[in-house]
Design a protein around this motif. Sequence first.
Motif, mmCIF file in Angstrom:
data_model
loop_
_atom_site.group_PDB
_atom_site.id
_atom_site.type_symbol
_atom_site.label_atom_id
_atom_site.label_comp_id
_atom_site.label_asym_id
_atom_site.label_seq_id
_atom_site.Cartn_x
_atom_site.Cartn_y
_atom_site.Cartn_z
ATOM 1 N N ILE A 95 0.843 -1.200 0.000
ATOM 2 C CA ILE A 95 0.000 0.000 0.000
ATOM 3 C C ILE A 95 0.878 1.249 0.000
ATOM 4 O O ILE A 95 0.645 2.207 -0.750
ATOM 5 C CB ILE A 95 -0.954 -0.019 1.212
ATOM 6 N N TRP A 96 1.944 1.206 0.815
ATOM 7 C CA TRP A 96 2.875 2.336 0.834
ATOM 8 C C TRP A 96 3.446 2.586 -0.560
ATOM 9 O O TRP A 96 3.545 3.712 -1.035
ATOM 10 C CB TRP A 96 3.990 2.043 1.850
ATOM 11 N N GLY A 97 3.793 1.485 -1.255
ATOM 12 C CA GLY A 97 4.332 1.635 -2.596
ATOM 13 C C GLY A 97 3.299 2.133 -3.590
ATOM 14 O O GLY A 97 3.603 2.923 -4.480
ATOM 15 N N SER A 98 2.028 1.682 -3.426
ATOM 16 C CA SER A 98 1.014 2.040 -4.414
ATOM 17 C C SER A 98 0.636 3.510 -4.342
ATOM 18 O O SER A 98 0.025 4.043 -5.266
ATOM 19 C CB SER A 98 -0.232 1.176 -4.221
ATOM 20 N N MET A 99 1.005 4.190 -3.246
ATOM 21 C CA MET A 99 0.617 5.592 -3.117
ATOM 22 C C MET A 99 1.332 6.489 -4.129
ATOM 23 O O MET A 99 0.897 7.610 -4.383
ATOM 24 C CB MET A 99 0.918 6.095 -1.698
ATOM 25 N N ILE A 100 2.459 6.027 -4.687
ATOM 26 C CA ILE A 100 3.126 6.867 -5.690
ATOM 27 C C ILE A 100 2.750 6.447 -7.110
ATOM 28 O O ILE A 100 3.294 6.965 -8.066
ATOM 29 C CB ILE A 100 4.658 6.840 -5.532
ATOM 30 N N LEU A 101 1.796 5.510 -7.249
ATOM 31 C CA LEU A 101 1.296 5.195 -8.586
ATOM 32 C C LEU A 101 0.505 6.390 -9.110
ATOM 33 O O LEU A 101 0.032 7.211 -8.324
ATOM 34 C CB LEU A 101 0.392 3.971 -8.532
ATOM 35 N N PRO A 102 0.348 6.506 -10.444
ATOM 36 C CA PRO A 102 -0.460 7.611 -10.968
ATOM 37 C C PRO A 102 -1.888 7.534 -10.437
ATOM 38 O O PRO A 102 -2.409 6.438 -10.241
ATOM 39 C CB PRO A 102 -0.451 7.365 -12.480
ATOM 40 N N PRO A 103 -2.532 8.668 -10.170
ATOM 41 C CA PRO A 103 -3.891 8.642 -9.618
ATOM 42 C C PRO A 103 -4.878 7.983 -10.577
ATOM 43 O O PRO A 103 -4.646 7.930 -11.783
ATOM 44 C CB PRO A 103 -4.230 10.119 -9.403
ATOM 45 N N ALA A 107 -6.577 10.664 -17.967
ATOM 46 C CA ALA A 107 -6.219 10.304 -19.343
ATOM 47 C C ALA A 107 -4.735 10.521 -19.604
ATOM 48 O O ALA A 107 -4.192 10.009 -20.582
ATOM 49 C CB ALA A 107 -7.040 11.118 -20.325
ATOM 50 N N SER A 108 -4.040 11.287 -18.723
ATOM 51 C CA SER A 108 -2.628 11.588 -18.974
ATOM 52 C C SER A 108 -1.698 10.553 -18.363
ATOM 53 O O SER A 108 -0.480 10.702 -18.450
ATOM 54 C CB SER A 108 -2.306 12.972 -18.392
ATOM 55 N N ASN A 109 -2.244 9.481 -17.743
ATOM 56 C CA ASN A 109 -1.394 8.473 -17.117
ATOM 57 C C ASN A 109 -0.524 7.769 -18.166
ATOM 58 O O ASN A 109 -0.949 7.612 -19.314
ATOM 59 C CB ASN A 109 -2.252 7.429 -16.394
ATOM 60 N N PRO A 110 0.681 7.334 -17.759
ATOM 61 C CA PRO A 110 1.601 6.717 -18.731
ATOM 62 C C PRO A 110 0.994 5.532 -19.473
ATOM 63 O O PRO A 110 1.315 5.319 -20.645
ATOM 64 C CB PRO A 110 2.764 6.247 -17.856
ATOM 65 N N GLU B 9 -7.654 8.999 -4.137
ATOM 66 C CA GLU B 9 -7.278 8.706 -5.521
ATOM 67 C C GLU B 9 -6.655 7.324 -5.662
ATOM 68 O O GLU B 9 -6.570 6.798 -6.767
ATOM 69 C CB GLU B 9 -6.310 9.769 -6.043
ATOM 70 N N HIS B 10 -6.198 6.743 -4.549
ATOM 71 C CA HIS B 10 -5.600 5.413 -4.610
ATOM 72 C C HIS B 10 -6.420 4.381 -3.841
ATOM 73 O O HIS B 10 -5.927 3.305 -3.554
ATOM 74 C CB HIS B 10 -4.170 5.443 -4.067
ATOM 75 N N TYR B 11 -7.683 4.738 -3.529
ATOM 76 C CA TYR B 11 -8.517 3.828 -2.724
ATOM 77 C C TYR B 11 -8.656 2.472 -3.389
ATOM 78 O O TYR B 11 -8.619 1.432 -2.744
ATOM 79 C CB TYR B 11 -9.893 4.461 -2.520
ATOM 80 N N ASN B 12 -8.797 2.457 -4.727
ATOM 81 C CA ASN B 12 -8.939 1.196 -5.446
ATOM 82 C C ASN B 12 -7.736 0.303 -5.228
ATOM 83 O O ASN B 12 -7.867 -0.901 -5.028
ATOM 84 C CB ASN B 12 -9.173 1.465 -6.932
ATOM 85 N N TYR B 13 -6.530 0.887 -5.219
ATOM 86 C CA TYR B 13 -5.330 0.063 -5.004
ATOM 87 C C TYR B 13 -5.313 -0.484 -3.579
ATOM 88 O O TYR B 13 -4.892 -1.622 -3.357
ATOM 89 C CB TYR B 13 -4.063 0.875 -5.263
ATOM 90 N N VAL B 14 -5.761 0.336 -2.619
ATOM 91 C CA VAL B 14 -5.771 -0.122 -1.226
ATOM 92 C C VAL B 14 -6.646 -1.361 -1.093
ATOM 93 O O VAL B 14 -6.234 -2.384 -0.528
ATOM 94 C CB VAL B 14 -6.270 1.007 -0.287
#
Lengths: 179, 121
Positions: A95-103, A107-110, B9-14
């Motif tokens: 979860i800590w790691g996923s917080m820096i994933l794109p929101p 549409a601008s996500n990689p 914004e990251h709730y789905n990943y959680v």
Amino acid sequence: MALLTLLAVVTVAIIMQRSLFGVVVLFSIYSFLMASVMMVLDAVDVAMTEASVGAGVSTVIFLATLHLIKTTEMRQVNVKLAPMLLSVVTGGALIWGSMILPPFGRASNPIHQHVAPHYLENSIKETTVPNVVTSVLADYRGFDTLGETTVIFTAGIGVLLLLRGARRRGRNGEDRDAS
Amino acid sequence: MSAVRTFIEHYNYVITILLMMAGLYIVVARGNMVKKLVGLSIFQTSVYLLYIEPGKILGATAPILDPAFKVYSNPLPHVLILTAIVVGIATVALGLALVVRINEAYGTVEEDEIFERDRDA
């Protein structure tokens, strides 16, 4: 968001449930919820497959197994500390790691910049199939699908061999419905 | 405030990771083999979710081309996960066939009873 929360609740119920029959039924519910989530996420083909395969076929296979092994109750289990700790620590790190994933949902996500626009633009021209998922599955990435079919074929042979051996020894003379 | 925003914004990943860890916990902690396979399936399904989520664009529609729509979600994860679902059911079927065989040989599907019987033999 509500659907996702519901998924989490059902999963906790699966962990708690001791009756194997209950576990299978809850898993079926879980699969249907998952299919609805896929639907909301625009993955209609995946939602259809998950509803038929995940909630339908796998429930039938699980029930057939329960019928064959004639057990519906699992023994009393107590909460084990080591696996719990392992899961919590791993989950926390992820979860800590996923917080820096794109929101979510921009549409601008990689992911939307790479090969997907090419498929979306050229699918009609090159394959005349309006459903892009189908054209990518069967056309651009046909070899993936061939490999998938090979895996299913191998698994099918494995299941047949395992269960045919069981029937020949004939300890419990039941026939097995092919799944 | 921005921490709350990041979380939403990251709730789905959680949730996806919670499901994943629930699957892992069931596989490691439960001795009953049918339940272990259910845990494995939950883990698998959470991975499907992990792939599908980034493909969504808010306000977009399903990737079936039509002049009425301009923005489509990313079709590539959908294709990969279609393949994964079907392979997943194949592996689960194979696992359950093994469970049936084990039950026939040992008369139980509880892991510790099987180990005990192996020690006695």
